[in-house]
Scaffold this motif. Structure first.
Motif, short mmCIF file in Angstrom:
data_model
loop_
_atom_site.label_atom_id
_atom_site.label_comp_id
_atom_site.label_asym_id
_atom_site.label_seq_id
_atom_site.Cartn_x
_atom_site.Cartn_y
_atom_site.Cartn_z
N TYR A 117 49.21 37.05 29.49
CA TYR A 117 48.14 37.69 28.73
C TYR A 117 46.79 37.29 29.32
O TYR A 117 46.47 36.10 29.43
CB TYR A 117 48.18 37.27 27.25
N GLY A 118 46.00 38.26 29.73
CA GLY A 118 44.62 37.98 30.13
C GLY A 118 44.37 38.02 31.62
O GLY A 118 44.93 38.84 32.35
N TYR A 119 43.52 37.08 32.09
CA TYR A 119 43.00 37.13 33.45
C TYR A 119 43.35 35.90 34.29
O TYR A 119 43.56 36.02 35.49
CB TYR A 119 41.46 37.24 33.43
N GLY A 120 43.33 34.73 33.69
CA GLY A 120 43.50 33.51 34.48
C GLY A 120 42.27 33.18 35.30
O GLY A 120 41.15 33.55 34.93
N GLY A 121 42.45 32.51 36.43
CA GLY A 121 41.32 32.09 37.26
C GLY A 121 41.53 32.42 38.72
O GLY A 121 42.66 32.66 39.17
N LEU A 122 40.43 32.42 39.49
CA LEU A 122 40.45 32.77 40.91
C LEU A 122 39.56 31.81 41.69
O LEU A 122 38.55 31.33 41.17
CB LEU A 122 39.94 34.19 41.14
N GLN A 178 34.29 33.51 55.70
CA GLN A 178 35.48 34.34 55.74
C GLN A 178 36.64 33.64 55.02
O GLN A 178 37.06 32.56 55.41
CB GLN A 178 35.87 34.59 57.19
N PRO A 179 37.17 34.23 53.94
CA PRO A 179 38.28 33.57 53.22
C PRO A 179 39.57 33.66 54.01
O PRO A 179 39.81 34.60 54.78
CB PRO A 179 38.38 34.38 51.91
N GLY A 180 40.42 32.66 53.80
CA GLY A 180 41.75 32.69 54.37
C GLY A 180 42.82 32.82 53.30
O GLY A 180 43.88 33.39 53.52
N GLN A 181 42.49 32.29 52.11
CA GLN A 181 43.42 32.33 50.99
C GLN A 181 42.67 32.53 49.68
O GLN A 181 41.45 32.31 49.60
CB GLN A 181 44.24 31.05 50.90
N LEU A 182 43.42 32.94 48.67
CA LEU A 182 42.90 33.02 47.31
C LEU A 182 43.80 32.16 46.44
O LEU A 182 45.03 32.37 46.41
CB LEU A 182 42.91 34.46 46.80
N THR A 183 43.23 31.17 45.76
CA THR A 183 44.02 30.40 44.81
C THR A 183 43.94 31.09 43.46
O THR A 183 42.89 31.59 43.06
CB THR A 183 43.52 28.95 44.69
N VAL A 184 45.06 31.12 42.77
CA VAL A 184 45.18 31.87 41.52
C VAL A 184 45.73 30.96 40.43
O VAL A 184 46.77 30.31 40.63
CB VAL A 184 46.14 33.08 41.70
N ILE A 185 45.06 30.90 39.30
CA ILE A 185 45.57 30.21 38.12
C ILE A 185 46.06 31.27 37.15
O ILE A 185 45.26 32.08 36.66
CB ILE A 185 44.50 29.35 37.44
N PRO A 186 47.36 31.34 36.85
CA PRO A 186 47.84 32.29 35.85
C PRO A 186 47.21 32.02 34.49
O PRO A 186 46.75 30.91 34.22
CB PRO A 186 49.36 32.03 35.83
N PRO A 187 47.16 33.03 33.62
CA PRO A 187 46.53 32.85 32.31
C PRO A 187 47.09 31.66 31.54
O PRO A 187 48.31 31.44 31.50
CB PRO A 187 46.85 34.17 31.60
N ASP A 188 46.19 30.88 30.95
CA ASP A 188 46.50 29.73 30.10
C ASP A 188 47.16 28.58 30.84
O ASP A 188 47.65 27.64 30.22
CB ASP A 188 47.40 30.15 28.92
N GLU A 189 47.18 28.63 32.18
CA GLU A 189 47.73 27.55 32.98
C GLU A 189 46.60 26.74 33.62
O GLU A 189 45.43 27.12 33.56
CB GLU A 189 48.65 28.11 34.07
N THR A 190 46.94 25.58 34.19
CA THR A 190 45.97 24.77 34.91
C THR A 190 46.34 24.59 36.38
O THR A 190 45.48 24.34 37.21
CB THR A 190 45.84 23.37 34.26
#
Length: 216
Positions: A117-122, A178-190
Motif C-alpha cells: 500500500y502506498g509509495y515507499g521510498g527512493l 549520473q545514477p547507476g542504481q536506484l535504492t527502493v524501500i517498499p511501503p512501510d519497510e525500512t
C-alpha cells in the motif's frame, strides 16, 4: 560577665548574612523560581535528524511518511510485503520532450501472500557509489490502495523525471551525477533493495515523480 562583641565583628555580621542569602538565591536559579533550567534535547534531535541513516553499504533512500489514512492490513489478513520477500526491476517507460519515464516493479518472491500500500521510498546512487541528489514527489492520482499479492504477483509504480537542466545546474554535460542504481524501500519497510538505473541523469535537483503502487 557580659560578652561584648568587638565593633568590627558586629559590623561584619550583617554583611555575612546578606552574602549568604545572595549565595542561596544564586544556587536556586537566581530568580527565586527554582533550579536553573537544564538544556533540552531538542537541539540535539534537530541536528541528528539531518543525518543520513540506512545500510552501511548504500546511502539511504528518501522515506517520507505514507499518506494519512493509509489502508492498514486487516486484522487476521495477510501481512504487508517485507523487503526480503520482494525483488525489483526498473524498465524504461514513456518519455517526451524534457522528461523521461520508467516503470518500477516489485514482485512477490517470498512464497507468501502479502500486501502493498502506498509509495515507499527512493534514493539515487551515483555510478561511483555515492549518494546522488534525490527528491521524491508523490503523485496523488491514482489514490493509494491496498494490493494483495499472491506468490509470483507484482505491483508497479510509474516514475517520471526531467532531463533538462534547471536553476543553477550546468547546461552542458550532466545536469546532476549520473545514477547507476536506484535504492527502493517498499511501503512501510525500512530495509532497501536495489535496481539498475535505466540511464540518464535526473535534472531538477534529482526530483522524481512517483505514483502509488498498483497491481501489475
Amino acid at each position: 560577665m557580659s560578652t561584648t562583641i568587638p565593633t568590627r565583628l558586629a559590623l561584619a555580621l550583617p554583611l555575612l548574612v546578606t552574602g549568604g542569602l545572595l549565595l542561596s538565591a544564586c544556587s536556586s536559579g537566581g530568580d527565586g523560581t527554582g533550579p536553573a533550567a537544564s538544556p533540552t534535547s531538542s537541539s540535539v534531535a534537530t541536528h541528528a535528524a539531518t543525518g543520513t541513516t540506512g545500510p552501511a553499504t548504500a546511502p539511504a533512500p528518501t522515506a517520507a511518511p505514507e499518506p494519512s489514512g493509509a489502508d492498514p492490513t486487516a486484522a487476521g489478513g495477510p501481512d504487508r510485503c517485507h523487503t526480503s520477500e520482494l525483488t525489483g526491476r526498473l524498465t524504461p517507460g514513456d518519455s517526451g520532450a524534457g522528461h523521461t519515464g520508467a516503470t518500477l516493479t516489485l514482485t512477490d518472491t517470498g512464497g507468501e501472500v502479502c500486501t502493498v500500500y502506498g509509495y515507499g521510498g527512493l534514493g539515487l546512487i551515483a555510478q561511483d557509489g555515492a549518494a546522488a541528489p534525490t527528491v521524491q514527489d508523490r503523485v496523488a492520482s491514482p489514490a493509494p490502495r491496498t494490493v494483495t499479492l499472491q506468490p509470483g504477483d507484482a505491483v508497479s509504480s510509474t516514475l517520471y523525471w526531467s532531463d533538462v537542466a534547471s536553476g543553477s545546474e550546468p547546461t552542458t554535460g550532466d545536469c546532476e551525477p549520473q545514477p547507476g542504481q536506484l535504492t527502493v524501500i517498499p511501503p512501510d519497510e525500512t530495509d532497501a533493495l536495489s535496481v539498475t538505473w535505466p540511464g540518464g541523469p535526473v535534472c531538477g535537483g534529482g526530483e522524481i515523480q512517483q505514483t502509488a503502487y498498483v497491481a501489475a
